[in-house]
Scaffold this motif. Structure first.
Motif, PDB file in Angstrom:
ATOM      1  N   GLN A 430      43.679  38.091  36.422  1.00  0.00           N
ATOM      2  CA  GLN A 430      44.904  38.811  36.760  1.00  0.00           C
ATOM      3  C   GLN A 430      45.322  39.739  35.626  1.00  0.00           C
ATOM      4  OE1 GLN A 430      47.558  35.571  37.590  1.00  0.00           O
ATOM      5  NE2 GLN A 430      46.923  35.364  39.725  1.00  0.00           N
ATOM      6  N   LYS A 431      45.175  39.300  34.396  1.00  0.00           N
ATOM      7  CA  LYS A 431      45.540  40.123  33.245  1.00  0.00           C
ATOM      8  C   LYS A 431      44.642  41.354  33.125  1.00  0.00           C
ATOM      9  CE  LYS A 431      47.316  36.650  29.918  1.00  0.00           C
ATOM     10  NZ  LYS A 431      47.392  35.433  30.735  1.00  0.00           N
ATOM     11  N   GLU A 432      43.364  41.178  33.395  1.00  0.00           N
ATOM     12  CA  GLU A 432      42.357  42.154  33.003  1.00  0.00           C
ATOM     13  C   GLU A 432      42.075  43.230  34.042  1.00  0.00           C
ATOM     14  OE1 GLU A 432      39.239  43.305  30.114  1.00  0.00           O
ATOM     15  OE2 GLU A 432      41.146  42.222  30.068  1.00  0.00           O
ATOM     16  N   CYS A 433      42.326  42.971  35.314  1.00  0.00           N
ATOM     17  CA  CYS A 433      41.730  43.789  36.375  1.00  0.00           C
ATOM     18  C   CYS A 433      42.616  44.875  36.970  1.00  0.00           C
ATOM     19  CB  CYS A 433      41.229  42.879  37.500  1.00  0.00           C
ATOM     20  SG  CYS A 433      39.868  41.808  37.000  1.00  0.00           S
ATOM     21  N   TRP A 434      43.800  45.110  36.419  1.00  0.00           N
ATOM     22  CA  TRP A 434      44.687  46.143  36.968  1.00  0.00           C
ATOM     23  C   TRP A 434      43.974  47.491  37.064  1.00  0.00           C
ATOM     24  CZ3 TRP A 434      49.849  45.541  38.493  1.00  0.00           C
ATOM     25  CH2 TRP A 434      50.458  44.329  38.162  1.00  0.00           C
ATOM     26  N   GLY A 435      44.039  48.093  38.249  1.00  0.00           N
ATOM     27  CA  GLY A 435      43.504  49.434  38.431  1.00  0.00           C
ATOM     28  C   GLY A 435      41.995  49.508  38.523  1.00  0.00           C
ATOM     29  N   GLU A 436      41.322  48.347  38.616  1.00  0.00           N
ATOM     30  CA  GLU A 436      39.862  48.352  38.648  1.00  0.00           C
ATOM     31  C   GLU A 436      39.286  47.702  39.894  1.00  0.00           C
ATOM     32  OE1 GLU A 436      38.123  47.255  34.892  1.00  0.00           O
ATOM     33  OE2 GLU A 436      39.693  48.290  33.768  1.00  0.00           O
ATOM     34  N   GLY A 437      40.148  47.238  40.801  1.00  0.00           N
ATOM     35  CA  GLY A 437      39.701  46.822  42.123  1.00  0.00           C
ATOM     36  C   GLY A 437      38.954  45.516  42.204  1.00  0.00           C
ATOM     37  N   GLN A 438      39.107  44.611  41.242  1.00  0.00           N
ATOM     38  CA  GLN A 438      38.312  43.391  41.244  1.00  0.00           C
ATOM     39  C   GLN A 438      39.087  42.129  41.618  1.00  0.00           C
ATOM     40  OE1 GLN A 438      34.983  43.490  40.998  1.00  0.00           O
ATOM     41  NE2 GLN A 438      35.300  45.701  40.864  1.00  0.00           N
ATOM     42  N   LEU A 439      40.391  42.129  41.505  1.00  0.00           N
ATOM     43  CA  LEU A 439      41.136  40.880  41.682  1.00  0.00           C
ATOM     44  C   LEU A 439      41.077  40.368  43.116  1.00  0.00           C
ATOM     45  CD1 LEU A 439      42.845  38.693  40.366  1.00  0.00           C
ATOM     46  CD2 LEU A 439      44.879  40.057  40.887  1.00  0.00           C
ATOM     47  N   PHE A 440      41.236  41.242  44.114  1.00  0.00           N
ATOM     48  CA  PHE A 440      41.169  40.792  45.503  1.00  0.00           C
ATOM     49  C   PHE A 440      39.808  40.155  45.779  1.00  0.00           C
ATOM     50  CE2 PHE A 440      40.016  41.556  49.965  1.00  0.00           C
ATOM     51  CZ  PHE A 440      41.029  40.865  50.607  1.00  0.00           C
ATOM     52  N   PHE A 441      38.741  40.770  45.277  1.00  0.00           N
ATOM     53  CA  PHE A 441      37.404  40.229  45.504  1.00  0.00           C
ATOM     54  C   PHE A 441      37.221  38.892  44.786  1.00  0.00           C
ATOM     55  CE2 PHE A 441      36.092  44.904  45.973  1.00  0.00           C
ATOM     56  CZ  PHE A 441      36.278  44.862  47.341  1.00  0.00           C
ATOM     57  N   TYR A 442      37.882  38.714  43.653  1.00  0.00           N
ATOM     58  CA  TYR A 442      37.851  37.421  42.969  1.00  0.00           C
ATOM     59  C   TYR A 442      38.503  36.359  43.851  1.00  0.00           C
ATOM     60  CZ  TYR A 442      39.308  33.675  39.829  1.00  0.00           C
ATOM     61  OH  TYR A 442      39.545  32.437  39.270  1.00  0.00           O
ATOM     62  N   TYR A 443      39.687  36.652  44.364  1.00  0.00           N
ATOM     63  CA  TYR A 443      40.371  35.694  45.240  1.00  0.00           C
ATOM     64  C   TYR A 443      39.511  35.335  46.445  1.00  0.00           C
ATOM     65  CZ  TYR A 443      44.884  36.632  42.870  1.00  0.00           C
ATOM     66  OH  TYR A 443      45.912  36.733  41.963  1.00  0.00           O
ATOM     67  N   LYS A 444      38.886  36.350  47.040  1.00  0.00           N
ATOM     68  CA  LYS A 444      38.073  36.113  48.228  1.00  0.00           C
ATOM     69  C   LYS A 444      36.844  35.280  47.880  1.00  0.00           C
ATOM     70  CE  LYS A 444      35.813  38.542  52.089  1.00  0.00           C
ATOM     71  NZ  LYS A 444      35.639  39.849  52.779  1.00  0.00           N
ATOM     72  N   ARG A 445      36.242  35.554  46.732  1.00  0.00           N
ATOM     73  CA  ARG A 445      35.036  34.813  46.338  1.00  0.00           C
ATOM     74  C   ARG A 445      35.315  33.324  46.217  1.00  0.00           C
ATOM     75  NH1 ARG A 445      33.362  33.079  41.417  1.00  0.00           N
ATOM     76  NH2 ARG A 445      34.664  34.509  40.196  1.00  0.00           N
ATOM     77  N   ILE A 446      36.424  32.956  45.587  1.00  0.00           N
ATOM     78  CA  ILE A 446      36.726  31.545  45.392  1.00  0.00           C
ATOM     79  C   ILE A 446      37.495  30.969  46.580  1.00  0.00           C
ATOM     80  CG2 ILE A 446      36.716  31.833  42.887  1.00  0.00           C
ATOM     81  CD1 ILE A 446      39.780  31.595  42.941  1.00  0.00           C
TER      82      ILE A 446
END
Length: 479
Positions: A430-446
Motif C-alpha cells: 500500500q505504501k509503495e504502489c501509488w500511481g503504478e497500478g499494482q495494488l489492485f492486482f496484489y489484492y486480487k492475487r491473494i
C-alpha cells in the motif's frame, strides 16, 4: 480484435513516425502485405516499428494512465472519488462494471492491448522470418524486447479480466494470440494463459542473455556503442523480464521459484539500480526525483504524464474533479510518519490554492526539463523484488530483513515480524504502489476478502464479482 491488419498497421506506422515519406508509401501501397513489407523494409523502419510499439503502450489508454495512475488505482481504493469527475471513477470505485462509462474504459484497455499484441506479433514474425536486414545481437535484443512486451500485456489482461487465480485457475480467461492474425481467438483457461506468459518471458530472457544492462546498467549503449539500445530501463531489458517472471510466478502461486528469481535480480541488478537517496526527493528542492528513478527496472517514456497529473490530481481542478486521498487513509497507510520519503514527496498541500488537504503529486513536472527522469512512468521497480523474496521465504527473520531493506531506504525504522507477514506485506505494498497500478492486482492475487475503503473508514467486502472485470460486450457477443 476485429480490425483488419492494415488498419492496425496504419495506426501503428502513423504513431511511430509522422514524416511525409510515411504518408507517401501508405498512399501508394494500401494492401496489407505490401504495407507490411514496406514497414519492415530496412533497419531504420524496423527500429521505428519497435519504437511505435513502446509509444502506443505509453498512451493514456494503457500504461500511460489506465493501467498505472488512474483506473486500476481507483479500483484499489487509493482515492476518495467525488460524485463527479467527468469520468466514471465513482462507478469504478464501486466495481459497477455494468455502467456504460466503465464498460467503455475496460473496452479501451482490452482493444488497445490486443492491438498492441497484434503489432508485436507482426514484429516478431518479421524478425524471425527474415534475418537479412537485422541480424546478430541487435536482432536478439529486439526479439527479446518484443517477447517480453507480449508477456507483459497478456499477463496484465489476465490479471484484470481473468478469474481469481488462487481459486479459479481452470476457468476460461482471455485469448492469447501469438500469430499476426486479427481473427477471433478462443478464450484459454487461466492456467494456459499463465503458461504462455511464462513461455514468452522465458523466451525473452534467453534472447536478452547478453543485454548490456547486465554489464553497464540502465544507461548502457549497445551493440557496439549503438545509442538506439541505450536507456535500458525504458526498454524491456533482461532484469525487467526476470522481474516480470518473478511477478508472474508469484501470481501463479509458485512462491519458491518466484523468490529464487527475485533474489537473483536483487543480487545481480542491485549494483546498477541503487536505492534513491533521501536528498533526491527531499522537500523544498527544485527538481525532486519523486519516481525514485534509479530503482526502476522498467518504465515507459510517457509524454502524457504531466497532463494526467494536471487533469486528475491538481488541486486547482476543484473538489468535484480531482482524485484525492482521504487524509485518514494516508495516515493509516504511512502510520503518520512524516519521515517516509514517499509520504513527504508524493503528497502535499498545494499552496497555490485554498485547499488544505494533501493532493497526490508524484507525477508533477520539475523545473529542469533536461532531467533524465522526466516522463519516466514506473512499471516495475527493485522494491517489488524484495517484497516477492520476502513473501517466498518461510523464515520470518529473513522476510523482515528483506522488508527492512526497503523500509530503511524509505526513511523508516526496521520492524520485527511475529507471524504477521501477510499483514505487513499488505501495508508495504500500500505504501509503495501509488500511481503504478499494482495494488489492485496484489489484492486480487491473494484473494483478499476485504480491503480498506478509500474514504478512510470501514472496509469493502471483496469477491470474484468485484475482482473479475467482465470481458467487453463486443467480445462476448462474438462467441
Amino acid at each position: 480484435m476485429q480490425h483488419k491488419a492494415s488498419v492496425h498497421l496504419l495506426i501503428f506506422v502513423l504513431t511511430m513516425t509522422a514524416t511525409a515519406s510515411c504518408n507517401k508509401y501508405l498512399d501508394v501501397q494500401p494492401e496489407d502485405r505490401l504495407l507490411e513489407e514496406t514497414v519492415y523494409s530496412d533497419r531504420k523502419s524496423i527500429r521505428n516499428a519497435l519504437n511505435g510499439i513502446y509509444l502506443n503502450l505509453a498512451k493514456p489508454g494503457l500504461y500511460g494512465e489506465n493501467l498505472s495512475s488512474t483506473t486500476v488505482d481507483v479500483m484499489a481504493q487509493y482515492f476518495d472519488v467525488p460524485a463527479y469527475t467527468g469520468r466514471p471513477f465513482l462507478q469504478l470505485s464501486r466495481y459497477d462494471y455494468n455502467d456504460a462509462g466503465v464498460r467503455e474504459y475496460m473496452t479501451t484497455i482490452w482493444s488497445d492491448s490486443y492491438s498492441a499484441i497484434l503489432n508485436i506479433n507482426i514484429f516478431i514474425r518479421q524478425l524471425e522470418s527474415d534475418s537479412s536486414i537485422v541480424s546478430g545481437e541487435e536482432r536478439r535484443l529486439m526479439l527479446g524486447e518484443a517477447y517480453g512486451l507480449r508477456g507483459l500485456l497478456a499477463f496484465d489482461l489476465l490479471r484484470l479480466f481473468g478469474p481469481v487465480y488462487q481459486t479459479d485457475s481452470t476457468k476460461a480467461a482471455i485469448p492469447y494470440p501469438v500469430k499476426p492474425q486479427s481473427e477471433v481467438q478462443p478464450q484459454l483457461p487461466a492456467t494456459q494463459v499463465m503458461a504462455n506468459v511464462l513461455d514468452d518471458l522465458t523466451h525473452a530472457a534467453a534472447f536478452l542473455a547478453k543485454d548490456p544492462v547486465r554489464t553497464q546498467g540502465a544507461n548502457a549503449g549497445a551493440p557496439e556503442g549503438d545509442a538506439y539500445f541505450s536507456w535500458r530501463n525504458r526498454r524491456m531489458n533482461y532484469f525487467a523480464v526476470q522481474g516480470l517472471l518473478a511477478r508472474a510466478l508469484l501470481y501463479q502461486g509458485n512462491t519458491s521459484n518466484a523468490k529464487t528469481i527475485a533474489a537473483a535480480v536483487i543480487n545481480e541488478a542491485g549494483r546498477w539500480f541503487p536505492w534513491s537517496p533521501a536528498d533526491a526527493s527531499a522537500p523544498g528542492i527544485s527538481n525532486p526525483d519523486r519516481v525514485f528513478s534509479s530503482e526502476i527496472l522498467f518504465g515507459l517514456d510517457n509524454n502524457h504524464m504531466y497532463q494526467t497529473q494536471q487533469n486528475w490530481f491538481a488541486a486547482i481542478n476543484g473538489p468535484l474533479q480531482i482524485l484525492i486521498p482521504a487524509a485518514s487513509r494516508l495516515d493509516n497507510i504511512y502510520e503518520s510518519n512524516p519521515d517516509d520519503y514517499r509520504y513527504r514527496s508524493w503528497f502535499a498541500v498545494d499552496l497555490t490554492t485554498n485547499r488544505i488537504d494533501k493532493v497526490f503529486q508524484k507525477y508533477r513536472d520539475v523545473k529542469d526539463l533536461s532531467k533524465a527522469f522526466r516522463r519516466l512512468q514506473p512499471l516495475l521497480r527493485m522494491s517489488e523484488m524484495y517484497y516477492i523474496a520476502a513473501e517466498g521465504t518461510p523464515d520470518d527473520n529473513e522476510a523482515a530483513a528483506l522488508l527492512n531493506t526497503v523500509r530503511t531506504n524509505r526513511g523508516l525504522p526496521p520492524l520485527t515480524l511475529h507471524g504477521d507477514k501477510r499483514d505487513q506485506l499488505t501495508l508495504e505494498y500500500q505504501k509503495e504502489c501509488w500511481g503504478e497500478g499494482q495494488l489492485f492486482f496484489y489484492y486480487k492475487r491473494i484473494n483478499r476478502q476485504s480491503i480498506p475503503r478509500a474514504t478512510g473508514s470501514g472496509v469493502i467486502r471483496m469477491n470474484s464479482t468485484k475482482y473479475v472485470v467482465p470481458l467487453p460486450l463486443s467480445e462476448t457477443t462474438l462467441r
